[in-house]
Every structure is written in structure tokens, then in C-alpha cells.
Scaffold this motif. Structure first.
Motif, mmCIF file in Angstrom:
data_model
loop_
_atom_site.group_PDB
_atom_site.id
_atom_site.type_symbol
_atom_site.label_atom_id
_atom_site.label_comp_id
_atom_site.label_asym_id
_atom_site.label_seq_id
_atom_site.Cartn_x
_atom_site.Cartn_y
_atom_site.Cartn_z
ATOM 1 N N LEU A 1 33.846 31.816 39.924
ATOM 2 C CA LEU A 1 34.161 32.871 38.638
ATOM 3 C C LEU A 1 34.881 31.630 37.421
ATOM 4 C CD1 LEU A 1 34.913 34.527 41.036
ATOM 5 C CD2 LEU A 1 37.231 34.970 39.976
ATOM 6 N N ASN A 2 34.243 32.001 35.717
ATOM 7 C CA ASN A 2 34.465 30.624 35.373
ATOM 8 C C ASN A 2 35.732 31.357 34.125
ATOM 9 O OD1 ASN A 2 31.829 28.978 35.814
ATOM 10 N ND2 ASN A 2 30.892 31.321 35.515
ATOM 11 N N CYS A 3 36.467 29.763 33.873
ATOM 12 C CA CYS A 3 37.732 30.239 32.960
ATOM 13 C C CYS A 3 37.247 29.614 31.815
ATOM 14 C CB CYS A 3 38.948 30.976 33.552
ATOM 15 S SG CYS A 3 40.522 30.998 31.883
ATOM 16 N N VAL B 1 29.108 42.259 41.372
ATOM 17 C CA VAL B 1 29.122 43.184 42.769
ATOM 18 C C VAL B 1 28.029 42.138 43.894
ATOM 19 C CG1 VAL B 1 28.273 44.897 43.587
ATOM 20 C CG2 VAL B 1 28.806 45.013 41.135
ATOM 21 N N VAL B 2 28.818 41.937 44.472
ATOM 22 C CA VAL B 2 28.187 40.470 45.852
ATOM 23 C C VAL B 2 28.438 41.799 46.769
ATOM 24 C CG1 VAL B 2 28.837 39.197 44.250
ATOM 25 C CG2 VAL B 2 30.374 39.927 46.403
ATOM 26 N N HIS B 3 27.350 40.881 47.409
ATOM 27 C CA HIS B 3 27.981 41.418 49.208
ATOM 28 C C HIS B 3 28.823 40.512 50.057
ATOM 29 C CE1 HIS B 3 24.460 44.973 49.077
ATOM 30 N NE2 HIS B 3 24.036 43.680 48.297
ATOM 31 N N LEU C 1 35.781 41.945 40.761
ATOM 32 C CA LEU C 1 35.031 41.464 41.978
ATOM 33 C C LEU C 1 35.158 42.563 42.703
ATOM 34 C CD1 LEU C 1 32.934 39.368 43.122
ATOM 35 C CD2 LEU C 1 35.130 38.648 44.490
ATOM 36 N N THR C 2 33.496 43.221 42.486
ATOM 37 C CA THR C 2 33.498 44.282 44.235
ATOM 38 C C THR C 2 32.184 44.049 45.110
ATOM 39 O OG1 THR C 2 33.343 45.813 42.416
ATOM 40 C CG2 THR C 2 32.351 46.021 44.596
ATOM 41 N N ASP D 1 38.504 41.046 49.244
ATOM 42 C CA ASP D 1 38.181 40.400 47.970
ATOM 43 C C ASP D 1 38.176 41.191 46.673
ATOM 44 O OD1 ASP D 1 36.516 37.606 49.843
ATOM 45 O OD2 ASP D 1 39.088 38.201 49.222
ATOM 46 N N SER D 2 37.862 42.466 46.837
ATOM 47 C CA SER D 2 37.331 43.272 45.371
ATOM 48 C C SER D 2 38.543 43.371 44.798
ATOM 49 C CB SER D 2 36.955 44.555 45.936
ATOM 50 O OG SER D 2 35.733 44.711 46.987
ATOM 51 N N ALA D 3 39.062 42.968 43.921
ATOM 52 C CA ALA D 3 40.067 42.636 43.048
ATOM 53 C C ALA D 3 39.714 42.126 41.551
ATOM 54 C CB ALA D 3 41.144 41.759 42.886
ATOM 55 N N ILE D 4 40.489 42.438 40.363
ATOM 56 C CA ILE D 4 40.341 41.461 39.262
ATOM 57 C C ILE D 4 41.202 40.272 38.681
ATOM 58 C CG2 ILE D 4 41.065 41.792 37.180
ATOM 59 C CD1 ILE D 4 40.806 45.438 37.006
#
Lengths: 113, 116
Positions: free
Chosen positions: A21-23, A12-14, A109-110, A83-86
Motif C-alpha cells: 500500500l502506498n501513501c 482485491v487479492v487472494h 483491501l479485500t 487483513d480485509s479492512a480499510i
């Protein structure tokens, strides 16, 4: 066993923050790594990476692959609520003449206003 | 340009009932896939097809059957639905396997299936 691990699983970010994001992956005969964004419905394609060290960019999103350390990162700068999504990471691999696409569990990501 | 279309969008079944999910694509793609997506599990491949008349098992094929009688359609069948099959099902298609070679998989909007 082939596996793809994403981290963190949620964040969760502003608005305006930058996120990474890591993979990481362990697969037999790696062919490519793909990033998808999934909002309410269908995943939509973001990037496909096949070579180490070559950054792919699309607006505020960028991604890079490290085939030596077996991971990829997806960066989003100046985040927006949209940008909020999976975010899904998937790795394409081949084994014994057959192909497979292995997905990570996804990262939620929220982005708050 | 419809892309990948899944029908139905929602369905509630009782245990033991059967049903068929339909996936149609208008992009002339050779490869088609059925996935299920469960919380905390990501997307898992059920079955896939590399061309008309061919099907193959994916990661979690048990309890499902598929058919690809026409290139543009890929059907997923549940012969005897079980509560463990409650999930969101996604169909996808691509020009090449897995969507590589800068030809990514295109996904449908999903079918939310609940088995009571």
C-alpha cells in the motif's frame, strides 16, 4: 495545501498474496506518518514513522518511510482474510505553531479465501 | 478498560433538529478530536481540544459546535442538522497532539448519523 494521497484506493487479492500500500504526502513541516487499520468500527493504530529508511515490523506487516521522496509503504505478506479492512495513512504536520493531522482517503483491501 | 466510548451508536434526525454526540475517554488524555468520515473522503477533522475548557476548529467546523467542560468528555453538537451532515462521526483522544511520539490516537467505535 497539505494533502495525503493513498494508492490504490481498493485492492482485491487472494489469501497468501503479498500487498503493498502506498501513501504519498505534501505537507508543511512534516513530523510523523501514521498507519491505521479500520475494520468495521474504530481505526486501530499500526505504525508511526518519523525517520527515513527505518523499517517497522509487526508480524506480517511492515512499513517504511522515505522523507526525500515523500512517501511511505505498508507491506502485508501472506495475507489472510482477517487483513480485509480499510487502511488509513495520516501525516502529522505543524504550521505556524499549530498542529494538524491530515488523513488520506483510505485504501480498501479485500482478501478472498 | 473502556478506552474511548461514543454515544449514541446510531441516530436518525430530521432536517433542522438538534442533537449532541458524547465522547468519553478514561485514559486521562489531554487531546480529544472529532472527525467525520464520508465515502471517498477519508477522515476529516471537525474540531479538537487540547485540554479541559479549550476547543479549536479543524478542517470542516461549519455547522458544528463542541465543548470540553470536563477533561474526560468532549461533546459535539449539531444545532440545526442538515442532510450534508449525514456521516459517520469518530471521536479520538491522545496523550500528545495528533498521537505522535509513539502515543497514537485512540478512536471510539463511531456514531452513524443520518439526516433526512
Amino acid at each position: 495545501e497539505d494533502k495525503v494521497v493513498q494508492s490504490p484506493l481498493s485492492l482485491v487479492v487472494h489469501e497468501g498474496d503479498t500487498v503493498t500500500l502506498n501513501c504519498s504526502y505534501e505537507v508543511t513541516n512534516f513530523r510523523s506518518l501514521l498507519w491505521y487499520k479500520q475494520e468495521k468500527k474504530a481505526p486501530t493504530f499500526l505504525f508511526m514513522l518519523t525517520s527515513s529508511g527505518i523499517e517497522k515490523k509487526s508480524g506480517r506487516l511492515s512499513s517504511i518511510l522515505d522523507k526525500k521522496e515523500l512517501f511511505s509503504i505498508l507491506n502485508i505478506t501472506a495475507t489472510q482474510t482477517g487483513d480485509s479492512a480499510i487502511y488509513l495513512c495520516a501525516v502529522e504536520a505543524s504550521q505556524g505553531g499549530s498542529e494538524k493531522l491530515v488523513f488520506g482517503k483510505g485504501m480498501k483491501l479485500t482478501v478472498n479465501p | 478498560n473502556a478506552g474511548v466510548t461514543q454515544t449514541p451508536k446510531f441516530r436518525v434526525l430530521k432536517t433542522g433538529q438538534s442533537m449532541t454526540l458524547l465522547c468519553a475517554q478514561d485514559m486521562n488524555h489531554e487531546y480529544m478530536y472529532w472527525y467525520r468520515q464520508d465515502p471517498g473522503m477519508g477522515l476529516r477533522l471537525i474540531h479538537y481540544s487540547v485540554g479541559e475548557g479549550t476547543t479549536a476548529k479543524g478542517e470542516v467546523p461549519d455547522g458544528y459546535n463542541v465543548s470540553r467542560l470536563k477533561k474526560q468528555n468532549f461533546l459535539l453538537g449539531l444545532e440545526s442538522a442538515a442532510p450534508s451532515q449525514t456521516s459517520v462521526y469518530f471521536c479520538a483522544s491522545s496523550y500528545s497532539w495528533g498521537g505522535g511520539l509513539d502515543q497514537p490516537q485512540h478512536f471510539g467505535d463511531g456514531t452513524r448519523l443520518s439526516i433526512l
